[in-house]
Design an enzyme around this catalytic site. Structure first.
Site, PDB file in Angstrom:
ATOM      1  N   ASN A 194       0.848  -1.194   0.000  1.00  8.63           N
ATOM      2  CA  ASN A 194       0.000   0.000   0.000  1.00  8.63           C
ATOM      3  C   ASN A 194       0.883   1.243   0.000  1.00  8.63           C
ATOM      4  O   ASN A 194       1.747   1.385   0.843  1.00  8.63           O
ATOM      5  CB  ASN A 194      -0.893  -0.012   1.245  1.00  8.63           C
ATOM      6  CG  ASN A 194      -2.010   1.014   1.155  1.00  8.63           C
ATOM      7  OD1 ASN A 194      -1.814   2.121   0.654  1.00  8.63           O
ATOM      8  ND2 ASN A 194      -3.175   0.642   1.635  1.00  8.63           N
ATOM      9  N   ASP A 213      -5.595  -8.645   1.202  1.00  8.89           N
ATOM     10  CA  ASP A 213      -5.682  -7.405   1.979  1.00  8.89           C
ATOM     11  C   ASP A 213      -4.307  -6.729   1.937  1.00  8.89           C
ATOM     12  O   ASP A 213      -3.457  -6.961   2.793  1.00  8.89           O
ATOM     13  CB  ASP A 213      -6.092  -7.733   3.408  1.00  8.89           C
ATOM     14  CG  ASP A 213      -6.331  -6.481   4.246  1.00  8.89           C
ATOM     15  OD1 ASP A 213      -6.077  -5.374   3.730  1.00  8.89           O
ATOM     16  OD2 ASP A 213      -6.768  -6.607   5.402  1.00  8.89           O
TER      17      ASP A 213
END
Length: 1116
Positions: A202, A471
């Site tokens: 991320n 995720d």
């Protein structure tokens, strides 16, 4: 304060927003991301007598009067740990209340601590408890992220509206439900080993992109098409979307660790700030697919996007009484399905194809038949092999004039049959041989609210029974229930484990729910879920990526073996010659730019000298090495030569001798003496009397500093003895008058002192490694000839110079001009330079704003007049130095502006249906009467003697009529609207039987339990004690100019604290109202219930300066 134990939280609530920081990106990222070990220690041991879950209630009185940026609650204990609530009453740089759960004793905990908790934070509605706002999440707290929660918890406009019930008697009640759980060791999880798949890193707020990329990657046919897009070895991934996507997919397929997406986002043309802006998955999906479709044109994979994702439907209008039908065929890449009012996908499809009747006032105009009753609808011609369904979880609420998230329960099946009920979704011309039976491939989930949250995906790559959760960096195996049922949304009530306590059930909305679904047609499964192997990948790509992997592996290997090696950095005269005056000005060399050797620690130094001889061509007998030393004043200089005995030692032993601070490096200076023929000579003998000095030459006319060599001098010798030699080195005449200076230090300030040529070197405290700067005598040099006549002045200038990029505040992304300034420039000097560049005579009209290094945006508040002492103070943001300043040119001088109060006043014309916003600037000590007098000179009055009043309006209610004598300094127009209007004649002289009442427009929200919502412009009305509703209605209709037909539909009610009591025409209205001077009079009003047909006027309440929601764009 109360503390109650509550049942544990078992349901999963994903990470949502951010730890508090002075910037607020929209993603689940801390200010700084670091790999923190989640080790369990004594601190994590849970005390037996402490409940694992509890509820803490915090009552905050005088809430609206709090004049602090942030406020902590008292400490409370749950699960053996200390907690507290952190709130920002006016928002953490947003127009929402910001709230976080904070580890109260984080600064006192030992290294490596962590704890895991599921929790909810609530703001209690003290009028209607069902409207309490509650948000749930979970987090693993550690030293880097010791608080976690919601930067945008609820709009400040709702919180501060007394009618909403969140502030009663200026008291706010906040609750925290906390359940402490066993620590999840996030960092030790090996996704590849556990699942066979790897995640994506991320970048700041790119989880929405990561979930989409994983979904597309796991459609093998799509991946194969991307691999077959033509790219070459000369392409740069950062500038080519196809190559960047190929590279990303290759790494996802063959890497053992999580993959970075920076190359891809750079190929989109995004900067760091774009990566911290959270966008919409559907929007990115469409933009990316359109981009790829365009890039695939003219290649072997042209048409792939259409083949995979494109379907068609037919819009039709069919007349009922005549033979006429109009149709239009349209294509789609995804379908948007309603969630609100639909229990599952089939209900949404039923709604999608629902037939609408066009009749009455809404008849259809058929070309040759005129107005006709008709049926209007949509039917599908064909569905694509890969069906992407966007669930409309986000909708615009017209009543509240804002976006809301729909968290209702919404079911979706593992197998979707779109041929059901005799193919009712398909048009008659659809191909009946195609079986539209689909199986679920991916579930993209959004966890959070409308103002931010977290995205992740559940995918079954091979359509087996095994699901995987992607995720960001973490990939885990999941069961079908987790991927399907738990993503339906809705509410969940946890079982009561402490029935003895009289506390409410732990019931919460599931903010994690499906947002996008991907289905694959079963008849196309073999084609879509195909095999993708190395032969599908271009050779140049395989070579490039294997080389990258090898380099990565080599670095990993070097890191693992680092304890066996020493890095030796060898500086020579050539390095000093090339660097001084170009890369550096102070000290002698940048050690990171010299030749490095990676040498095994057990190798003898004499063996290392053999390697140096091969590398530099300098025989061993001509080499002499000096150790560098860091002095107390932070300079770094050659200190002493190695002894013959030290050269027999191992490299590792020598490194220990030189510098114990850094076990990996040994820094050396290689001294080589050369003869007249420039051939190396044996190094001269060095006695205790000999001092090695390094010389820099300064030219004040050219403003140049350069290295010219080194000399050995005797300690009892004097600078006079070497003047001729220095003139010779510099190319000056033998008798040129020169001045000498010693460069002593530069941090934090430059110290370069004049040397007395008649004193001995020892008397001047010169020693090995010292630097002498010399120049022609500056006497006789004029200021026109040079800016810095001495080397001292020049070095001070170099140390403080700062190139600043200036941007207009109106265009905060674009550099407009650059100025070279000094860090020591004061405020007046900086604005003077800017004004001079802009050709502005009055520098006091320049207002500057500092740069936020994290958000890459201007800071919310500008720099006050002389509010920063030096340029350095303007550029610093926490521990970072920026080189950006924003400027604006004001219409009046800044000191004058700061002495004024600026108010935005909305003037409502008495006879015209118009509202004009006026900006009023007056001295801060002015009164409301002064505002009205100023306004009178700017507005058009209905008659010259008209009197004005100033009202405080908030959410369509009037809260205050400002007294004329009230000072304007404390009036806040940030959240409340200031409205000016003429005082009607009938209200000027109220008699004993008259009273002034509030009249507001309202409607009921059917979706929100009949909650009352006000809209439109509120007003006052003078009523008589004996006046009936029928009489008052006539006056209201006349005042508002409402046509009879529309007015007949209006209902009238007396409302108190949001509860309506409907009135009949014969009712005496004044009897419903309390005495005249009651506090909170705005909560008792005559309500006009009708639909809101007025066009929306956008009042931007408390918008942060310069912030806005950007659409997704891919620039390249």
């Amino acid at each position: 304060m109360t503390l109650l134990t509550t049942p544990p939280i078992d349901a999963e609530g994903e990470q949502m927003l951010v730890p508090h920081a002075d910037f607020a990106p929209e993603g689940p990222q801390p200010m700084e991301v670091a790999s923190t070990e989640a080790t369990t220690n004594a601190v994590d041991a849970q005390a037996i007598d402490e409940p694992p879950s509890a509820r803490f209630t915090w009552k905050i009185e005088n809430f609206s009067k709090m004049n602090v940026k942030k406020q902590y609650s008292e400490v409370f204990h749950v699960g053996g740990f200390k907690w507290r609530i952190l709130t920002f009453p006016k928002g953490n740089n947003v127009d929402h209340l910001s709230m976080y759960l904070d580890v109260a004793d984080s600064s006192a905990l030992p290294y490596g601590w962590s704890r895991y908790a599921q929790f909810s934070l609530s703001v209690i509605n003290q009028i209607h408890s069902k409207f309490t706002i509650r948000k749930d999440t979970q987090h693993q707290f550690n030293s880097r992220e010791s608080d976690w929660g919601f930067t945008s918890f609820m709009p400040l406009s709702e919180l501060y509206d007394p009618g909403r019930g969140y502030l009663v008697n200026d008291t706010c009640i906040i609750e925290a439900d906390v359940a402490v759980r066993k620590v999840v060791d996030y960092w030790s999880h090996d996704s590849k080993k556990e699942t066979g798949y790897v995640g994506l890193k991320n970048q700041g707020a790119t989880c929405y992109m990561n979930s989409l990329l994983q979904t597309l990657y796991h459609i093998p046919y799509f991946r194969k098409a991307v691999y077959h897009m033509p790219t070459t070895e000369n392409d740069n991934p950062s500038g080519s979307i196809p190559l960047a996507l190929q590279s990303l997919f290759y790494k996802l397929q063959y890497s053992d660790t999580s993959v970075a997406t920076k190359e891809l986002t750079k190929s989109f043309g995004w900067d760091t700030y774009d990566s911290f802006m959270q966008h919409d998955v559907q929007e990115l999906n469409r933009v990316l697919c359109e981009k790829l479709e365009d890039k695939m044109k003219g290649t072997v994979v042209e048409g792939t996007i259409q083949q995979l994702f494109e379907g068609h439907h037919m819009n039709y209008i069919e007349c009922i009484n005549v033979e006429y039908k109009s149709t239009r065929k349209e294509s789609f890449y995804d379908l948007q399905l309603d969630v609100k009012g639909c229990k599952d996908i089939y209900s949404s499809f039923d709604k999608y194809v629902e037939v609408e009747r066009l009749e009455g006032d809404n008849k259809y105009h058929a070309e040759q038949y005129g107005l006709q009753d008709a049926r209007k609808g949509v039917l599908f011609i064909d569905f694509p092999p890969v069906l992407q369904l966007q669930l409309k979880r986000f909708e615009y609420d017209f009543v509240r004039d804002t976006m809301v998230k729909i968290n209702d329960r919404y079911e979706f099946p593992l197998q979707l049959d779109l041929d059901r009920e005799n193919r009712k979704y398909l048009s008659p011309e659809a191909d009946s041989s195609v079986r539209n039976l689909y199986t679920l491939h991916s579930v993209l989930v959004h966890s959070g609210g409308v103002h931010g949250g977290h995205y992740y995906a559940y995918i079954r790559p091979t359509l087996s029974d095994q699901w995987f959760k992607f995720d960001d960096e973490r990939v885990t195996k999941e069961d079908m229930k987790r991927a399907l049922e738990e993503q339906y949304g809705g509410e969940e009530e946890l079982p009561q484990t402490n029935p003895g306590f009289n506390n409410s059930p732990f019931k919460f909305t599931k903010y994690s729910n499906a947002y996008m679904l991907v289905y694959i047609r079963e008849s196309d499964t073999d084609k879509i879920i195909c095999n993708v192997d190395e032969k599908d990948i271009a050779e140049h790509l395989r070579i490039r990526l294997k080389k990258e992997q090898e380099e990565k592996e080599q670095k990993r290997k070097e890191k693992a073996e680092a304890h066996l090696y020493t890095i030796i950095k060898v500086a020579q005269d050539e390095d000093l010659l090339h660097q001084i005056g170009k890369d550096i000005y102070f000290d002698l060399v940048d050690h990171d730019k010299v030749r490095q050797f990676r040498i095994q620690k057990q190798l003898t130094f004499n063996s290392f000298k053999e390697e140096v001889a091969k590398e530099f061509g300098i025989p061993v007998q001509f080499q002499r090495f000096w150790l560098w030393a860091k002095r107390q004043n932070h300079t770094y200089r050659p200190n002493r030569p190695l002894t013959p005995q030290e050269e027999t030692q191992s490299v590792g032993q020598l490194r220990e001798v030189s510098n114990k601070a850094n076990n990996a490096e040994l820094k050396l200076f290689l001294e080589v003496a050369v003869g007249l023929d420039m051939q190396p000579l044996p190094p001269p003998e060095k006695t205790k009397e000999d001092i090695i000095l390094f010389f820099k030459l300064y030219d004040p006319i050219k403003e140049e500093l350069r290295y010219v060599g080194r000399l050995f001098v005797k300690g009892n010798g004097k600078p006079m003895d070497i003047l001729k030699k220095l003139n010779e080195i510099a190319g000056f005449a033998p008798d040129e008058e020169i001045e000498l200076f010693e460069e002593i230090k530069y941090d934090p300030n430059v110290m370069c002192e004049h040397i007395d040529k008649k004193l001995s070197f020892r008397s001047s405290q010169l020693e090995d490694g010292d630097i002498i700067c010399f120049q022609k005598s500056p006497q006789g040099l004029s200021s026109e000839e040079c800016n810095y006549p001495t080397v001292s002045a020049f070095l001070i200038y170099v140390h403080n110079r700062q190139v600043v990029r200036f941007r207009s505040l109106e265009k905060p992304k674009e550099d407009e001009f650059c100025l070279e300034l000094s860090k020591q420039n004061n405020y007046d000097e900086v604005v003077e330079y800017v004004a001079r560049h802009l050709g502005l005579d009055d520098a006091s009209k320049i207002r500057l704003t500092s740069h936020n290094c994290y958000s890459q945006q201007p800071k919310p508040q500008p720099i006050k007049y002389r509010g920063a002492e030096r340029l350095t103070d303007m550029l610093i943001h926490y521990n970072q130095i920026s080189d950006i300043l924003y400027y604006e040119v004001l219409d009046i001088p800044l000191p004058e502006l700061q002495g004024l109060k600026t108010l935005k006043v909305a003037f409502h014309h008495a006879t015209k249906d118009e509202v004009v916003i006026h900006t009023i600037r007056l001295p801060k000590q002015s009164s409301v009467g002064d505002v009205i007098n100023d306004l009178k000179s700017k507005v058009e009055l209905s008659h010259p003697d008209a009197e004005l009043r100033l009202l405080e309006v908030f959410y369509h209610k009037i809260y205050k009529i400002f007294p004329l004598q009230e000072k304007i300094e404390n009036i806040n127009d940030q959240y409340w609207t200031l409205r000016a209007e003429e005082i009607p004649e009938e209200e000027k002289n109220l008699g004993p039987n008259d009273r002034l009442i509030h009249v507001y427009h309202f409607m009921k929200d059917t979706a929100q339990n009949q909650q009352i919502h006000n809209f439109g412009d509120p007003f006052f009305l003078n009523i008589n004690d004996n006046e009936t509703l029928g009489e008052i209605k006539m006056r209201i209709q006349k005042k508002l100019h409402v046509p009879d037909e529309e007015f007949s539909k209006w209902k009238f009610a007396f409302l108190s604290l949001g509860r309506p009591e409907y009135l009949q025409d014969s009712d005496i209205v004044s009897s419903r109202f309390q005495r005249r001077d009651v506090y909170g009079a705005w909560e008792q009003y005559l309500g006009l219930e009708h639909s809101d047909n007025t066009p929306k006027r956008s009042y931007a309440a408390n918008q942060n300066r310069h912030t806005f929601e950007k659409p997704v764009r891919i620039y390249n």
